[in-house]
Write a protein that holds these residues in place. Structure first.
Motif, mmCIF file in Angstrom:
data_model
loop_
_atom_site.group_PDB
_atom_site.id
_atom_site.type_symbol
_atom_site.label_atom_id
_atom_site.label_comp_id
_atom_site.label_asym_id
_atom_site.label_seq_id
_atom_site.Cartn_x
_atom_site.Cartn_y
_atom_site.Cartn_z
ATOM 1 N N ILE A 145 1.171 -0.979 -0.103
ATOM 2 C CA ILE A 145 -0.205 0.313 -0.037
ATOM 3 C C ILE A 145 0.904 0.770 -0.246
ATOM 4 O O ILE A 145 1.716 0.911 0.928
ATOM 5 N N THR A 146 0.804 2.194 -0.625
ATOM 6 C CA THR A 146 1.205 3.396 -1.299
ATOM 7 C C THR A 146 0.628 4.672 -0.510
ATOM 8 O O THR A 146 -0.274 4.670 -0.795
ATOM 9 N N LEU A 147 0.955 5.242 0.265
ATOM 10 C CA LEU A 147 0.725 6.947 0.257
ATOM 11 C C LEU A 147 0.521 7.807 0.105
ATOM 12 O O LEU A 147 2.254 8.358 0.232
ATOM 13 N N ALA A 148 0.296 8.318 -0.858
ATOM 14 C CA ALA A 148 -0.022 9.569 -1.892
ATOM 15 C C ALA A 148 0.925 10.934 -1.037
ATOM 16 O O ALA A 148 2.362 11.502 -1.699
ATOM 17 N N GLU A 149 0.421 10.693 -0.054
ATOM 18 C CA GLU A 149 -0.084 12.397 0.375
ATOM 19 C C GLU A 149 1.534 12.048 1.245
ATOM 20 O O GLU A 149 2.415 13.788 0.970
ATOM 21 N N SER A 150 2.123 11.397 1.650
ATOM 22 C CA SER A 150 3.634 11.289 2.304
ATOM 23 C C SER A 150 4.480 11.019 2.011
ATOM 24 O O SER A 150 5.472 10.926 2.634
ATOM 25 N N GLY A 151 4.299 10.458 0.612
ATOM 26 C CA GLY A 151 5.194 9.753 0.054
ATOM 27 C C GLY A 151 5.551 7.932 1.101
ATOM 28 O O GLY A 151 6.982 7.778 1.104
ATOM 29 N N THR A 152 4.628 7.263 1.699
ATOM 30 C CA THR A 152 5.203 6.128 2.602
ATOM 31 C C THR A 152 4.692 4.565 2.274
ATOM 32 O O THR A 152 3.542 5.067 1.576
ATOM 33 N N VAL A 153 5.822 3.616 1.623
ATOM 34 C CA VAL A 153 5.370 2.722 1.795
ATOM 35 C C VAL A 153 5.166 1.554 2.332
ATOM 36 O O VAL A 153 6.105 1.894 3.686
ATOM 37 N N VAL A 154 4.241 0.550 2.312
ATOM 38 C CA VAL A 154 4.150 0.415 3.501
ATOM 39 C C VAL A 154 4.279 -1.524 3.698
ATOM 40 O O VAL A 154 4.089 -1.617 2.173
ATOM 41 N N MET A 155 4.993 -1.988 4.304
ATOM 42 C CA MET A 155 5.974 -3.220 3.953
ATOM 43 C C MET A 155 5.150 -4.316 4.792
ATOM 44 O O MET A 155 4.698 -4.441 5.695
ATOM 45 N N PHE A 156 4.572 -5.880 4.185
ATOM 46 C CA PHE A 156 3.894 -6.057 4.970
ATOM 47 C C PHE A 156 4.790 -7.497 4.886
ATOM 48 O O PHE A 156 6.218 -8.463 4.507
ATOM 49 N N SER A 157 5.541 -7.855 6.130
ATOM 50 C CA SER A 157 6.502 -9.045 6.242
ATOM 51 C C SER A 157 6.524 -10.130 6.434
ATOM 52 O O SER A 157 4.095 -10.701 7.311
ATOM 53 N N GLU A 158 6.901 -10.709 6.090
ATOM 54 C CA GLU A 158 6.018 -12.833 6.381
ATOM 55 C C GLU A 158 7.484 -13.232 6.231
ATOM 56 O O GLU A 158 8.669 -13.302 6.186
ATOM 57 N N LYS A 159 7.701 -14.874 6.094
ATOM 58 C CA LYS A 159 8.590 -15.912 5.548
ATOM 59 C C LYS A 159 9.260 -15.594 5.118
ATOM 60 O O LYS A 159 10.430 -15.765 4.540
ATOM 61 N N ASN A 160 8.512 -15.200 4.132
ATOM 62 C CA ASN A 160 9.807 -14.739 2.666
ATOM 63 C C ASN A 160 9.958 -13.614 2.498
ATOM 64 O O ASN A 160 10.268 -13.132 1.515
ATOM 65 N N LYS A 161 9.903 -12.917 2.814
ATOM 66 C CA LYS A 161 9.943 -11.167 3.085
ATOM 67 C C LYS A 161 10.027 -10.363 4.577
ATOM 68 O O LYS A 161 9.608 -9.891 5.116
ATOM 69 N N GLY A 162 11.679 -11.105 4.547
ATOM 70 C CA GLY A 162 12.178 -10.293 6.434
ATOM 71 C C GLY A 162 12.131 -8.933 6.003
ATOM 72 O O GLY A 162 12.536 -7.905 4.627
ATOM 73 N N ARG A 163 12.011 -8.288 7.266
ATOM 74 C CA ARG A 163 12.109 -7.099 7.404
ATOM 75 C C ARG A 163 13.174 -6.393 7.008
ATOM 76 O O ARG A 163 13.349 -5.112 6.311
ATOM 77 N N THR A 164 13.943 -7.262 7.587
ATOM 78 C CA THR A 164 15.659 -6.495 7.203
ATOM 79 C C THR A 164 15.912 -5.875 6.144
ATOM 80 O O THR A 164 17.171 -5.364 5.538
#
Length: 240
Positions: A145-164
């Motif tokens: 999900i991408t917030l246009a107003e603030s230029g913010t991207v949203v990351m969903f972590s899971e076993k194949n998507k490490g937050r690091t």
């Protein structure tokens, strides 16, 4: 994935109610009907193209490079962004969308032939993943999900998507499907609720990231890259 087990919940909640000096509230609570909800009115009728323009303008303020492309030209644009950031090593999520967007050849052939190492997150390798992220020059992720107003991207972590992958490498490249654009935090929360109702699950960790890390804690002097990537690029993929 194993689900957690809640133990001694009733006793715990009863103890809290006792300390508050009142009986347990067990009936459902009716959601209040607010007379005014300005958070729903801001950017209410903004089109996808207008949201993209707002995102472009915001990226100038948050020190973030932004590219626009379609799927056909994505490999060339991504290769340019990687070259501009000095090449590898690169660490990526393990995500089928990379393959669906035609990036497999880039990851497995073109970049390795240039001497650019590409590490794909593999939860079975445990701590080795973090080591790869630590030594990576570029981390590559996808915005849900991408917030246009603030230029913010949203990351969903899971076993194949490490937050690091999003904060340990020196630089970050985030692929943004245009269809993920929403006006602001309010709509992002609504969309996450819709995802939960549809799938019945929520990501183990959800990160809201706005460009490179910044801090002005010391004498209000802005310093970029204090506790995360020094450079960030967004690549918007026109998918609608």
């Amino acid at each position: 994935m194993m689900k957690g087990i809640i133990r001694n919940r009733e006793g715990f909640l009863n103890q809290i109610a006792k300390q508050l000096g009142r009986p347990r509230i067990s009936a459902s609570i009716t959601r209040p009907s607010w007379a005014h909800q300005p958070q729903l009115e801001a950017l209410k009728n903004t089109t996808a193209d207008e949201l993209l323009e707002k995102l472009q303008d915001q990226c100038k303020k948050i020190h973030t490079d932004i590219y626009m492309t379609d799927v056909c030209n994505l490999p060339a644009i991504l290769d340019k962004a990687v070259t501009d950031y000095g090449g590898g090593p690169i660490v990526t999520w393990k995500d089928e969308r990379f393959r669906n967007w035609g990036l497999s050849t880039l990851f497995t052939q073109q970049w390795p032939q240039k001497g650019i190492d590409v590490f794909e997150w593999d939860y079975t390798k445990q701590e080795k993943n973090i080591g790869n992220a630590e030594k990576a020059n570029i981390g590559m992720t996808i915005s849900e999900i991408t917030l246009a107003e603030s230029g913010t991207v949203v990351m969903f972590s899971e076993k194949n998507k490490g937050r690091t992958v999003s904060f340990l490498p020196t630089s970050s490249i985030v692929l943004i499907p245009k269809s993920t654009l929403v006006p602001r935090m309010t709509q992002a929360a609504i969309k996450m609720r819709e995802i939960y109702l549809k799938t019945g699950k929520v990501a183990s960790c959800i990160n809201f990231i706005t460009g490179p890390s910044n801090s002005a804690d010391i004498e209000l002097n802005l310093v970029v890259g204090v506790h995360g990537p020094v450079k960030v690029s967004y690549i918007v993929i026109v998918d609608q």
